[in-house]
Design an enzyme around this catalytic site. Structure first.
Site, short mmCIF file in Angstrom:
data_model
loop_
_atom_site.label_atom_id
_atom_site.label_comp_id
_atom_site.label_asym_id
_atom_site.label_seq_id
_atom_site.Cartn_x
_atom_site.Cartn_y
_atom_site.Cartn_z
N GLU A 137 0.79 -1.22 -0.15
CA GLU A 137 0.16 0.06 0.03
C GLU A 137 0.82 1.19 0.11
OE1 GLU A 137 -3.50 0.30 2.38
OE2 GLU A 137 -4.17 -1.72 2.03
N HIS A 162 -5.27 2.32 0.83
CA HIS A 162 -4.68 3.21 -0.06
C HIS A 162 -4.57 2.53 -1.50
CE1 HIS A 162 -3.22 3.81 3.92
NE2 HIS A 162 -2.94 5.26 3.72
N LYS A 203 -10.28 5.15 7.24
CA LYS A 203 -9.42 6.01 6.56
C LYS A 203 -9.10 5.38 5.08
CE LYS A 203 -4.44 7.56 5.85
NZ LYS A 203 -3.33 7.44 6.13
#
Length: 419
Positions: free
Chosen positions: A86, A143, A170
């Site tokens: 990531e 991500h 997130k």
């Protein structure tokens, strides 16, 4: 939906964005030196990117954490080992990843442990439960350094991270177009309404930098600033970010923000960025005219000539300026007519955006919606036309903002501090 958590007296919620500054460094001394500089920036939260650290054993990691805690004192700390999968700097086995994060949680030195909850969904729920049992909270993250998924998928990713048990959800994605940035913002806002914990969202790189200061729209609870070094593309200097966050919270547009300037100086780009930061209504005068007339700008020029277009422009400005609290992006020739300037000054603060002829050419050379440049798409003609208009631009402007650097965030700051 406003869900909040409080850690070391710091309230984290979708309605009150906090600034987190990362710490990196490859060795103990570098990390500690960076930490001392970062804490001087007065961040709300600190993140230690452990994957930057060339450690030999867990004891060395604990030594760093002990020293970090003594430096940052009561500031909340996020421990992050970002894997290569990531965008991090190291590859680590599943067992080592679990063991390290649980060990850090048990130490009591980190308040949050970052867990890549989406990509490691096979075992992240169990890991998150273990971290909770050890006494730490979890930032569940994902991500994508290649693209921006569709809005529905972004929301779904955040929902799945929440389902794994994360205290904060997130996602960070990479935009390839301005539309991608808008997709992230819209997905973030939608997710904030259906997820029961704070969210953190961002669009990376220079193109996505505006998402780090538009929490009023995105509802992101944490924004990551550049510390000594950037830990991700698009991070903004901490001091500038803090000032913009405070401005966006308290912006009061008693008059309209008027953007003028030659074509290609960035009026549309800066207007869009200002709208994302402030939440104010954005009006592009040329688009306003096109929608009202049902014709493109080149078609209006061809059928009615430049005078016909300018008359319609004056009428549009008069309508737009009846109310306040808007960002108004004017066409390049709007202020060449004294009547237009008078209309704009009655209810607006006028900002002249400037750029060099070469920069302007680079920005507009592939745009076929510029009738005044047809057959004259060269630096010399642009420079000549700019010089003809310079005196009127400068006479109309209250303030001047240079956009050569193409840093839309800094340009927005330069405008908003004057309002």
């Amino acid at each position: 939906m406003d869900r909040k958590i409080i850690v070391r007296d710091v309230e984290i919620s979708n309605e009150n964005v906090k600034i987190c500054v990362p710490i990196g460094g490859g060795c103990f001394d570098d990390i500690i030196e960076e930490a001392n500089q970062v804490i001087e920036m007065q961040p709300d939260i600190v993140e230690w990117r452990c994957d930057d650290f060339s450690y030999k054993n867990y004891e060395e990691i604990m030594e760093v954490l002990v020293e970090l805690r003594s430096i940052i004192w009561n500031t909340p700390l996020i421990f992050t080992f970002r894997t290569a999968e990531e965008g991090g700097n190291k590859t680590i086995s599943e067992e080592e990843y679990k063991k390290l994060n649980i060990l850090v949680a048990k130490s009591g030195l980190a308040d949050f442990v970052d867990v890549e909850a989406y990509s490691k969904a096979d075992y992240s729920k169990e890991l998150i439960d273990d971290i909770h049992s050890a006494g730490a909270k979890v930032v569940g993250s994902y991500h994508d350094f290649d693209k921006t998924p569709k809005k529905e998928l972004i929301v779904d990713v955040l929902k799945k991270i929440e389902k794994q048990g994360a205290d904060i959800c997130k996602i960070a994605v990479m935009p390839n177009t301005n539309e991608d940035v808008q997709t992230l913002i819209e997905a973030s806002k939608e997710a904030s309404e259906v997820i029961d914990v704070p969210i953190v969202t961002m669009s990376m790189g220079d193109l996505g930098a505006i998402t780090r200061v538009c929490s009023k729209l995105s509802k992101s609870s944490i924004t990551f600033a550049k510390g000594v070094n950037a830990s991700a593309p698009g991070q903004i200097d901490c001091k500038l970010l803090r000032e913009l966050v405070e401005i966006s919270k308290n912006v009061k547009a008693e008059k309209n923000i008027i953007l003028i300037g030659f074509m290609g100086t960035g009026k549309t780009t800066i207007s869009d960025a200002l709208q994302k930061i402030t939440g104010l209504t954005e009006i592009d005068v040329d688009k306003y005219i096109v929608e009202k007339e049902g014709m493109s700008i080149p078609e209006i020029f061809e059928q009615y000539g430049e005078k016909g277009f300018r008359d319609r422009e004056t009428e549009a400005l008069r309508e737009i300026q009846k109310t306040s609290g808007k960002i108004v992006s004017c066409g390049g020739g709007a202020v060449l007519k004294e009547e237009n300037v008078e209309i704009l000054k009655e209810n607006g603060v006028i900002f002249l955006l400037t750029a060099s002829p070469q920069v302007i050419l680079d920005r507009v050379k592939d745009d076929d919606q510029r009738p005044l440049l047809r057959g004259h798409m060269n630096v010399e003609y642009i420079e000549e036309l700019m010089e003809k208009r310079r005196a009127k631009y400068e006479a109309a402007a209250d303030y001047r903002v240079d956009t050569d650097c193409s840093d839309r965030v800094k340009s927005c700051y330069d405008i908003l501090v004057k309002m």
